[in-house]
Design a protein around this motif. Structure first.
Motif, mmCIF file in Angstrom:
data_model
loop_
_atom_site.group_PDB
_atom_site.id
_atom_site.type_symbol
_atom_site.label_atom_id
_atom_site.label_comp_id
_atom_site.label_asym_id
_atom_site.label_seq_id
_atom_site.Cartn_x
_atom_site.Cartn_y
_atom_site.Cartn_z
ATOM 1 N N SER A 64 6.255 6.406 -2.451
ATOM 2 C CA SER A 64 5.702 5.071 -2.687
ATOM 3 C C SER A 64 5.827 4.263 -1.391
ATOM 4 N N LYS A 65 5.214 3.072 -1.369
ATOM 5 C CA LYS A 65 5.299 2.237 -0.171
ATOM 6 C C LYS A 65 6.753 1.841 0.116
ATOM 7 N N LYS B 264 -1.490 2.639 2.144
ATOM 8 C CA LYS B 264 -1.124 2.023 0.868
ATOM 9 C C LYS B 264 -1.373 0.522 0.896
#
Length: 681
Positions: free
Chosen positions: A150-151, A187
């Motif tokens: 994820s970011k 992202k």
């Protein structure tokens, strides 16, 4: 058969040359790693030992050693390592690589020191660690690139990169950081696309403004992490939407502003407008609208200027700040209206300060009525006597002695400075006014050296001289016997305390400053005495009054008092003047006068600069002035610092940077000049 053998030998030798050449070529590729890591460095001599070991472990790791040698470093035997190193030495010397500072450093500090470190388990373990960390980093990057992070995880990955993979090369960490940034940007680009989609759905009306501001703020938190193309795209689309919305919203708001609104109402509209459009203040649509609102206020000021001027002129302290806020708020400082109102307000402020100062002075005089009444009824009338002190450094002291107002004198009779004053007066009067001396006058005596001790070196050159015996001789100047007797009693008393005085001088932390101050006081007194009898005639009644009271003060007897308050006492009661003063001129005059007493340096006239003012909380009285000034001395032109501290609004002490604890009293006449408003702007 011989021919066949010779041919075989030649073929073998040729193959060996080719192999050596190939090895040398591979060596250059391997050793070139140092340039990859430190391309701009001109000297690697002072590289930290830990960095050197990390670099060496990477040199011998799989990623860099196997391409050069064809097998892992751990698989080399001792014999093979020795042979390898000899070949490397030959290649290095024959190839003349030692002339390249990068190659030479790497050969001396990496290859030579670590190539045959196979027996060192610590170094071998470090190579193993480097190999493991590099493999781990490659796996993490592969997982991240497959959208496995994820970011938030990507950001955390970047944060721990230099900490967790510190054993790897800096170039590898930089490259990994670039790859992580690219993944974060992907992202972020997606997140910005979602924000843009929400922005496009907004109606072009003012009701959408808070939502647009919220989306803008949301985007600003992440836009720096987006790719450059996405940043440009987002800003373009955001600006397009904002301008369309602002055009409609601003037009509607301006339509609600009436031409008849007063200044207070326009201020309210400007305040609300700035609050509503705070997130979009940089857009032209908002700037133009705000200028329009301010223009309406400027027109109102021009229309009502007579009424405004009257209100400012009548404002008291309570109304002043309210009017200042009402009239000046939101106006550009360069506008004609702002400048005119500022002049009016400044003028009124000066009047209010002057009124407040006058009120304070009147209160002080009221509080001093008992003192004034006492002085008006106790003592004899001054009559036609005139005692002049204008320009004298000790003007206040001389006037208090003349009037017999000893209670105002701050100088102690046993102070060495008073003895200095008394001696100077006797010598000056005896020299300039001999005809006014009584018949029983006495000669002023002085001590002179009667025998000296002289020391010489082996060549007969004098190296020291000091007095070992003294005698008393006459000066040829005569004095009043009573005053002279009073002086000699003070001399005897000070002689008794000489040891204590010397000890105090040596133990005082400001001993040097006090010693220099004595020189300054002596020069100031010399200046006063040279003018004392120019201002006052030898045979005048005022001089007789002064001499009688000087004797009374010296012998601590009651004086002959004169009625009325001394101007110097009245000045102290009233304090400093009101309104703005020319403090640069005041400081220049104070320093010019004070510099007349300096022994070595010379004040450079009008060199006062960087004046800083320190006022009381109500801004009615000065507390201190600080400034820089120029002076010339043995070292040429220099800059010093001076502080003048005030007491009850009047200059009281001068402190110079070379002796910051030594208070020098300013000229009494200058204090009176300042108190009576002679320095008002």
């Amino acid at each position: 058969m011989p021919t066949k053998r010779v041919l075989c030998v030649l073929i073998f030798m040729f193959s060996a040359v080719l192999m050596t050449a190939q090895n040398c070529k591979d060596l250059v590729g391997w050793i070139n790693l140092i340039k990859q890591e430190y391309p701009q460095a001109t000297s690697l001599r002072y590289m930290h030992r830990g960095k050197v070991e990390n670099l060496a472990a990477n040199y011998f790791s799989k990623a860099y050693f196997e391409p050069y040698r064809g097998k892992a470093y751990a698989l080399l035997s001792q014999k093979t390592a020795v042979k390898d190193f000899r070949k490397i030495q030959v290649c290095f010397v024959k190839g003349n690589y030692r002339n390249d500072p990068h190659y030479n450093w790497a050969f001396q500090n990496i290859i030579t020191n670590y190539y045959m470190a196979y027996g060192n388990p610590g170094f071998m373990n470090k190579i193993t660690t480097v190999d493991a960390k590099r493999s781990q980093l490659e796996k993490e990057l592969a997982t991240a690139s497959k959208n496995g992070f994820s970011k938030t995880e990507l950001v955390q990955f970047k944060q721990r990169l230099t900490r967790e993979y510190a054993v790897l090369l800096e170039s590898e960490l930089k490259q990994a950081s670039v790859e992580i940034d690219a993944l974060i940007a992907e992202k972020t680009d997606t997140a910005l696309d979602d924000i843009l989609a929400s922005i496009e759905k907004l109606n072009n009306e003012k009701q959408s403004l808070p939502k647009l501001a919220s989306l803008k703020q949301q985007a600003q938190k992440v836009v720096a992490e987006a790719s450059r193309p996405k940043q440009i795209e987002f800003q373009s689309r955001m600006d397009t939407k904002a301008k369309a919305l602002l055009q409609n919203a601003v037009k509607a708001d301006l339509g609600l502003v009436s031409q008849n609104e007063d200044i207070a109402q326009i201020n309210g509209k400007i305040k609300v407008f700035q609050q509503d459009y705070a997130s979009f203040s940089g857009y032209d649509e908002v700037k133009k609208a705000q200028k329009t609102l301010i223009s309406k206020k400027e027109n109102q000021i021009d229309t009502k200027i007579n009424s405004i001027e009257s209100k400012i002129g009548q404002a008291d302290n309570t109304a002043f700040q309210r009017l200042k806020n009402e009239y000046l708020s939101y106006l550009p400082a360069q506008s004609a209206q702002f400048q005119k109102l500022t002049r009016l307000l400044d003028a009124r402020k000066k009047e209010l300060v002057a009124q407040q100062r006058l009120k304070q002075q009147q209160q002080k005089l009221a509080n001093s009525q008992d003192r004034i009444a006492y002085l008006d009824t106790n003592g004899k009338d001054e009559g036609t006597m005139q005692f002049k002190t204008l320009g004298l450094n000790k003007a206040a002291f001389f006037d208090y002695v003349y009037r017999g107002h000893f209670e105002n004198i701050e100088l102690d009779v046993n102070d060495s400075h008073f003895l200095m004053i008394l001696s100077a007066y006797l010598n000056t009067f005896g020299s300039l006014c001999p005809d006014q001396l009584p018949e029983d006058k006495v000669e002023i005596m002085t001590e002179v050296c009667s025998r000296e001790s002289v020391t010489t070196d082996g060549w007969g050159v004098e190296v020291s001289r000091y007095c070992i015996a003294w005698k008393t001789v006459g000066t040829g100047i005569y004095a009043d016997p009573k005053l002279y007797a009073a002086k000699m009693r003070l001399v005897a008393q000070q002689d008794q305390n000489a040891l204590r005085t010397v000890m105090d001088m040596y133990t005082n932390p400001n001993a040097m400053g006090n010693s220099v101050d004595q020189i300054h006081k002596a020069k100031a007194l010399q200046s006063d005495m040279s003018n004392f009898f120019r201002l006052n005639a030898c045979d005048s009644k005022s001089i007789t009054q002064f001499a009688n009271n000087l004797l009374a003060f010296a012998t601590q007897r009651p004086p002959v008092r004169l009625k009325g308050m001394s101007n110097y006492e009245k000045i102290k009661i009233l304090g400093g003047p009101s309104g703005d003063q020319n403090y640069t001129k005041l400081l220049n005059d104070i320093l010019r006068n004070q510099s007349n007493t300096w022994a070595m340096n010379k004040y450079i006239g009008n060199s006062i600069a960087n004046v800083r003012e320190f006022k009381s909380q109500d801004k009615t009285q000065m507390i201190a002035l600080k400034a820089n000034y120029g002076f010339s001395g043995l070292l040429g032109k220099q800059t010093g610092a001076v502080t003048v501290k005030f007491k009850d609004g009047l200059p009281d002490c001068i402190y110079f940077s070379d002796f910051p604890e030594n208070c020098k009293k300013p000229n009494s006449t200058l204090i009176a000049k300042y108190a009576t408003g002679k320095y008002e702007k």
